[in-house]
Design an enzyme around this catalytic site. Structure first.
Site, PDB file in Angstrom:
ATOM      1  N   ASP A  53      29.478  21.159  99.578  1.00 18.02           N
ATOM      2  CA  ASP A  53      28.680  20.708  98.422  1.00 18.02           C
ATOM      3  C   ASP A  53      27.245  20.355  98.826  1.00 18.02           C
ATOM      4  O   ASP A  53      27.019  19.747  99.881  1.00 18.02           O
ATOM      5  CB  ASP A  53      29.306  19.457  97.807  1.00 18.02           C
ATOM      6  N   HIS A  55      24.835  19.577  95.834  1.00 17.75           N
ATOM      7  CA  HIS A  55      24.583  18.652  94.710  1.00 17.75           C
ATOM      8  C   HIS A  55      23.107  18.286  94.524  1.00 17.75           C
ATOM      9  O   HIS A  55      22.756  17.116  94.415  1.00 17.75           O
ATOM     10  CB  HIS A  55      25.424  17.378  94.877  1.00 17.75           C
ATOM     11  N   ASP A  81      29.158  23.825  94.017  1.00 12.98           N
ATOM     12  CA  ASP A  81      28.564  22.523  93.697  1.00 12.98           C
ATOM     13  C   ASP A  81      27.135  22.437  94.235  1.00 12.98           C
ATOM     14  O   ASP A  81      26.789  21.556  95.032  1.00 12.98           O
ATOM     15  CB  ASP A  81      29.431  21.354  94.187  1.00 12.98           C
ATOM     16  N   ASP A  84      23.834  19.071  90.057  1.00 12.79           N
ATOM     17  CA  ASP A  84      24.300  17.769  89.548  1.00 12.79           C
ATOM     18  C   ASP A  84      24.193  16.660  90.605  1.00 12.79           C
ATOM     19  O   ASP A  84      24.294  16.901  91.795  1.00 12.79           O
ATOM     20  CB  ASP A  84      25.741  17.837  89.021  1.00 12.79           C
ATOM     21  N   ARG A  85      24.001  15.458  90.096  1.00 12.62           N
ATOM     22  CA  ARG A  85      23.937  14.212  90.857  1.00 12.62           C
ATOM     23  C   ARG A  85      22.637  14.026  91.635  1.00 12.62           C
ATOM     24  O   ARG A  85      22.048  12.959  91.604  1.00 12.62           O
ATOM     25  CB  ARG A  85      25.144  14.046  91.799  1.00 12.62           C
ATOM     26  N   ASN A 113      33.298  23.361  90.783  1.00 14.00           N
ATOM     27  CA  ASN A 113      33.625  22.808  89.463  1.00 14.00           C
ATOM     28  C   ASN A 113      32.383  22.337  88.708  1.00 14.00           C
ATOM     29  O   ASN A 113      32.396  22.236  87.483  1.00 14.00           O
ATOM     30  CB  ASN A 113      34.645  21.667  89.576  1.00 14.00           C
ATOM     31  N   HIS A 114      31.273  22.081  89.425  1.00 18.39           N
ATOM     32  CA  HIS A 114      30.044  21.671  88.731  1.00 18.39           C
ATOM     33  C   HIS A 114      29.237  22.861  88.208  1.00 18.39           C
ATOM     34  O   HIS A 114      28.278  22.655  87.458  1.00 18.39           O
ATOM     35  CB  HIS A 114      29.174  20.801  89.635  1.00 18.39           C
ATOM     36  N   HIS A 163      36.288  26.497  96.626  1.00 15.94           N
ATOM     37  CA  HIS A 163      35.626  25.210  96.439  1.00 15.94           C
ATOM     38  C   HIS A 163      36.618  24.047  96.509  1.00 15.94           C
ATOM     39  O   HIS A 163      36.421  23.091  97.258  1.00 15.94           O
ATOM     40  CB  HIS A 163      34.880  25.147  95.100  1.00 15.94           C
ATOM     41  N   ARG A 210      41.831  13.370  89.213  1.00 15.61           N
ATOM     42  CA  ARG A 210      40.579  13.866  88.627  1.00 15.61           C
ATOM     43  C   ARG A 210      40.753  14.282  87.165  1.00 15.61           C
ATOM     44  O   ARG A 210      39.764  14.477  86.461  1.00 15.61           O
ATOM     45  CB  ARG A 210      40.059  15.080  89.411  1.00 15.61           C
ATOM     46  N   HIS A 237      34.387  20.053  98.059  1.00 14.68           N
ATOM     47  CA  HIS A 237      34.869  19.332  96.868  1.00 14.68           C
ATOM     48  C   HIS A 237      35.125  17.837  97.060  1.00 14.68           C
ATOM     49  O   HIS A 237      35.090  17.083  96.102  1.00 14.68           O
ATOM     50  CB  HIS A 237      36.137  20.031  96.348  1.00 14.68           C
TER      51      HIS A 237
END
Length: 306
Positions: A53, A55, A81, A84-85, A113-114, A163, A210, A237
């Site tokens: 990841d 991010h 990923d 995001d964040r 998943n993002h 992932h 989750r 992940h």
């Protein structure tokens, strides 16, 4: 779109500056032509460097390239990923996408998943696109590209890369190849599980805390690896404070490549270098030093002052 144009865009993005909306549209159009030809389980040749990841932590991605070598000198596989964040999801994803278009055989991007319309509306990428471009067009171009990203990769028929993890409805690579991936990440089912599931010290399968995907145990991993004649599952992940973690008699590996995750977790990051014989070398790195980060973006003026 020619190579000199692409090189100029890559240099702009490497300075953490945005390219124009029109350039994003053209880049995504070209990327789609390349990604549509790739398999759900994309074959990757060794030597290769595997990254977890990111991010949106742009300056840490730049630091990763210092540690692992620049693309195309190094062959890279990113496990999803990208967004995001972090503060710079736009520049992070567009740089990786521009590198993919410029050097399609030297960088592989698989979906996390993002990489989803729904998740990015909650965790930052949607708002960042709107703030930086003043409209949602760039978010739409990028999220349309997410639908074309491969779901997994296999290195030299021996290392399976994904992932999140495994799915109770998938026993073989052929079942992954049969998925129609060109869609938003579903809430359940095999495609969802590949991006959401996690290993755990259990037997068999369990529901995931989750709310999507499953928890799976060492017995599941052993059976999947034996049936598919692979040596290792490599996934991302999950935050790992020490950068990487081996589980289940070294049959599964988690790689995490976002140091000091969310700019506060205090973890180190890692990348995994595989040589042509699949011998492993882990590179551990910390967050990029403050002086290499440039000035933080000015906070936008709150709406009620406008």
């Amino acid at each position: 779109m020619n190579n000199s144009e692409l090189d100029r865009q890559i240099q702009t993005l490497k300075k953490c500056e945005c390219i124009t909306e029109g350039e994003v549209k053209a880049l995504c159009f070209k990327a789609r032509e390349i990604l549509v030809e790739e398999s759900n389980v994309q074959r990757v040749d060794a030597p290769v460097t595997i990254c977890g990841d990111i991010h949106g932590q742009f300056y840490d991605l730049m630091h990763l390239f210092k540690v692992g070598g620049d693309c195309p000198d190094t062959n890279y596989l990113f496990l999803g990923d990208f967004v995001d964040r972090g503060y710079n999801s736009v520049e992070t994803f567009l740089l990786l996408l521009a590198l993919k278009v410029r050097y399609p055989d030297r960088i592989t991007l698989i979906r996390g998943n993002h990489e989803s319309r729904q998740i990015t509306q909650v965790y930052g990428f949607y708002d960042e696109c709107l703030r930086k471009y003043g409209s949602l067009n760039v978010w739409r171009y990028c999220t349309d590209i997410f639908d074309y990203l491969s779901l997994a990769a296999v290195i030299e028929e021996k290392i399976f890369c994904v992932h999140g993890g495994l799915s109770p409805s998938i026993k073989s690579f052929d079942e992954i190849r049969a998925i129609d991936r060109k869609q938003e990440v579903p809430h359940d089912g095999s495609m969802c599980d590949l991006m959401w599931s996690d290993p755990d010290e259990i037997e068999g399968w369990n529901l995931s805390p989750r709310g999507a995907g499953y928890l799976f145990g060492g017995d599941v991993v052993e059976e999947f690896n034996r049936k598919n004649n692979i040596e290792l599952i490599c996934r991302a992940h999950q935050l790992v404070m020490e950068g990487y973690r081996l589980m289940f008699n070294e049959q599964l590996l988690t790689v995490w490549s976002a140091p000091n995750y969310c700019y506060r977790c205090g973890n180190v990051a890692s990348i995994l270098e595989l040589d042509e014989n699949l011998a492993k070398s882990y590179k551990i790195f910390e967050a990029a030093p403050q002086e290499s980060r440039g000035l933080p973006a000015k906070k936008p003026i709150p709406d009620y002052f406008l």
